[in-house]
Design a protein around this motif. Structure first.
Motif, short mmCIF file in Angstrom:
data_model
loop_
_atom_site.label_atom_id
_atom_site.label_comp_id
_atom_site.label_asym_id
_atom_site.label_seq_id
_atom_site.Cartn_x
_atom_site.Cartn_y
_atom_site.Cartn_z
N LEU A 19 0.57 -1.25 0.28
CA LEU A 19 -0.02 -0.22 -0.02
C LEU A 19 0.59 1.63 0.07
O LEU A 19 0.35 2.22 -0.26
CB LEU A 19 -1.51 0.10 0.74
N ARG A 21 4.00 1.78 -1.12
CA ARG A 21 4.73 1.52 -2.15
C ARG A 21 3.58 2.27 -3.59
O ARG A 21 3.71 3.15 -4.19
CB ARG A 21 5.06 0.63 -3.12
N GLU A 22 2.15 1.60 -2.65
CA GLU A 22 1.35 1.68 -4.59
C GLU A 22 0.79 3.76 -3.61
O GLU A 22 1.68 4.40 -5.05
CB GLU A 22 -0.19 1.02 -3.75
N PHE A 23 0.48 3.80 -3.13
CA PHE A 23 0.28 5.40 -2.86
C PHE A 23 1.66 6.39 -2.64
O PHE A 23 1.47 7.93 -3.59
CB PHE A 23 0.26 5.82 -0.85
N GLU A 24 2.98 6.23 -2.90
CA GLU A 24 3.88 6.67 -3.35
C GLU A 24 4.04 6.62 -4.34
O GLU A 24 4.80 8.20 -5.03
CB GLU A 24 5.58 6.44 -2.38
N SER A 25 3.93 5.36 -5.05
CA SER A 25 4.26 5.81 -7.30
C SER A 25 3.33 6.36 -7.65
O SER A 25 3.79 7.06 -8.83
CB SER A 25 4.43 4.48 -7.01
N ILE A 26 1.81 6.37 -7.31
CA ILE A 26 0.34 6.80 -7.98
C ILE A 26 1.25 8.38 -8.69
O ILE A 26 1.83 9.17 -7.60
CB ILE A 26 -1.00 7.43 -7.06
N ALA B 31 -4.75 8.48 -4.83
CA ALA B 31 -4.47 7.18 -4.99
C ALA B 31 -5.59 6.00 -4.32
O ALA B 31 -6.14 5.36 -5.45
CB ALA B 31 -3.49 6.24 -3.87
N ARG B 121 0.54 -6.19 -3.99
CA ARG B 121 0.31 -4.05 -4.80
C ARG B 121 -0.84 -4.49 -5.79
O ARG B 121 -2.13 -3.33 -6.08
CB ARG B 121 1.61 -3.63 -5.37
#
Lengths: 292, 191
Positions: A19, A21-26, B31, B121
């Motif tokens: 999660l 990673r998801e929030f940082e990479s978006i 996000a 993910r």
């Protein structure tokens, strides 16, 4: 995916990392643009909920326009065919042999078949014409609980009230505090928002019993009259426009054949409506006695 | 953002404080919206609506340190409503865009773990909105079942059940057996 890439167990840590990673990479749009719209919204420039982009209403309008054009062009083709006939007749009989009645019908059918009806595909037309028709008055979607789920406390069964039609109900994004139960058998399930195209939005809560589904609605409109409350409620949940009776400060009404009760408390109108299940008007009145 | 600073900003709720909160939570909020909607323009609209609603209703937030989680709830609720309105609830067929780190971005040392995280993910992205909502609240915002239940106005039993099903789905997506879905850290039983 090769076997070695599979996690052997799903740990909390891995989920957290995923999660994060998801929030940082978006890749989000520029922050300044969005902030200026939020500021404008807070100043009243844009009503929350006005979403840009695709809507069924627009889609249906476009499809209707396409159908209209096709219909008009079909008529045009038909008329051209009719006008064309005398021209054929003007040619010498020996050059253009006269058609028999059956041949005329066949020719017409061929011409109609040539009309570009297939330009609009069948699914598009169906979607445009009947986007709302697939749900009943109360669609309760019960998620499948696998046998292994016994370890989980599901005393309050997960029942997702996914759609109450014709009630236009959506999840309340910022719900107020609702009491946990209305009595010993009716428990809070979900906070909802009753949204009408015109008129005020009302906040509500769904309560579930073994067989009963109740809706508790509160109005936050200042200076609202009981008559307007009932009328507005009618727009939301199809309440009969004429209240059945008035008794002990309660207005009794019906909604889709089910009893409903409205009352005023601390300058706020409220209503309790049976959505489904065997609850009588008297039982409803006794439930309001338990409401804090 | 430190809890004390967060508390101060939420309580103040003036334009400067709002701007700081917005900048701190903008990307996370976007996000959440994007993962449910899979459409950049709509995610942007929902993000701004979520902030507007949050700032307008900030008095309803009893614990200021939970601002992020509360905002995530508002965002996911708005996104779910949008999907319901547009009848696009078929989350299974939604496009999953590999818009984050790719598997090849990682060195040998952390390769295996990175691949695991990457797969999880992607699996999380496929969760239905109500499951995604509880997973984010528990694992990203580190809330307990009771806290999630309070924020979502659901019973703790319903929250547990959604978490359980979410893990089942993740396990299914990752082709793990059901025993593996019962997390080794027993996160789902944290209360």
């Amino acid at each position: 995916m090769p076997e070695k890439n599979k996690p052997e167990q799903l740990s909390d840590e891995l989920i957290r990392e995923a999660l994060a990673r998801e929030f940082e990479s978006i890749e989000a749009p520029p922050v300044d643009e969005c902030w200026s719209r939020v500021e404008a919204g807070l100043r009243g420039g844009r009503k929350p909920g006005q979403i840009r982009g695709f809507s069924w209403a627009r889609y249906a309008a476009v499809a209707a326009a396409v159908l209209l054009v096709i219909a008009l062009s079909s008529i045009g083709i038909m008329q051209m065919t009719e006008f064309a006939s005398p021209m054929v007749e003007e040619t010498p009989a020996e050059e253009a042999p006269m058609r028999t009645a059956d041949e005329e019908v066949d020719a017409l059918q061929v011409e109609e078949a040539d009309a570009p009806e297939e330009e609009v595909s069948a699914p598009e037309v169906e979607e445009a014409e009947a986007p709302e028709a697939e749900v009943g008055i109360l669609e309760v979607e019960e998620a499948e609980v696998p046998e292994e789920a016994e370890e989980v406390d599901i005393s309050t069964e997960e029942v997702v009230v996914s759609a109450l039609r014709p009630f236009e109900i959506t999840v309340d994004p910022v719900p107020p505090e609702w009491q946990e139960n209305l009595n010993d058998s009716l428990f809070f399930e979900e906070a909802v928002l009753l949204q009408a195209r015109e008129g005020p939005d009302y906040q509500g809560a769904i309560y579930l019993g073994e067989e009963e589904v109740l809706l508790w609605v509160k109005s936050a409109v200042e200076q609202e009259e009981m008559g307007s409350f009932i009328e507005n409620l009618g727009e939301h949940i199809e309440v009969e426009s004429r209240p059945v009776k008035e008794d002990n400060g309660f207005i009794h009404f019906e909604s889709a054949g089910q009893p409903g009760l409205a009352w005023r408390e601390a300058d706020q109108y409220q209503a309790l409506v049976v959505v489904s299940g065997p609850v009588s008007a008297d039982q409803l009145e006794s439930i309001t006695g338990d409401i804090e | 953002m430190q809890p004390e600073e967060l508390k101060k900003l939420v309580k103040k709720n003036d334009n400067d404080s709002r701007r700081q909160l917005f900048e701190a939570y903008y990307k996370k909020t976007y996000a959440v919206a994007y993962n449910i909607l899979r459409n950049r323009e709509n995610a942007e609209d929902i993000t701004q609506d979520a902030f507007i609603k949050a700032f307008q209703n900030i008095s309803q937030l009893h614990d200021e340190t939970k601002f992020g989680a509360w905002l995530a709830v508002i965002t996911s609720n708005l996104a779910r409503n949008y999907l319901k309105r547009e009848k696009r609830i078929d989350y299974t067929d939604r496009e999953i865009i590999n818009d984050g780190a790719s598997e090849s971005d990682y060195t040998e040392e952390s390769a295996l773990r990175s691949l695991e995280v990457e797969r999880i993910r992607k699996a999380i992205k496929k969760l239905p909105p109500d499951h995604y909502q509880v997973v984010v609240l528990q694992y990203y915002y580190d809330l307990r079942v009771e806290e999630i239940a309070k924020l979502l106005k659901l019973s703790p039993g319903t929250v547990k059940s959604r978490l359980y099903r979410a893990r089942q789905r993740l396990a299914g997506e990752l082709e793990l057996n059901n025993d593996s879905a019962c997390l080794i850290d027993r996160g789902g039983e944290r209360e």
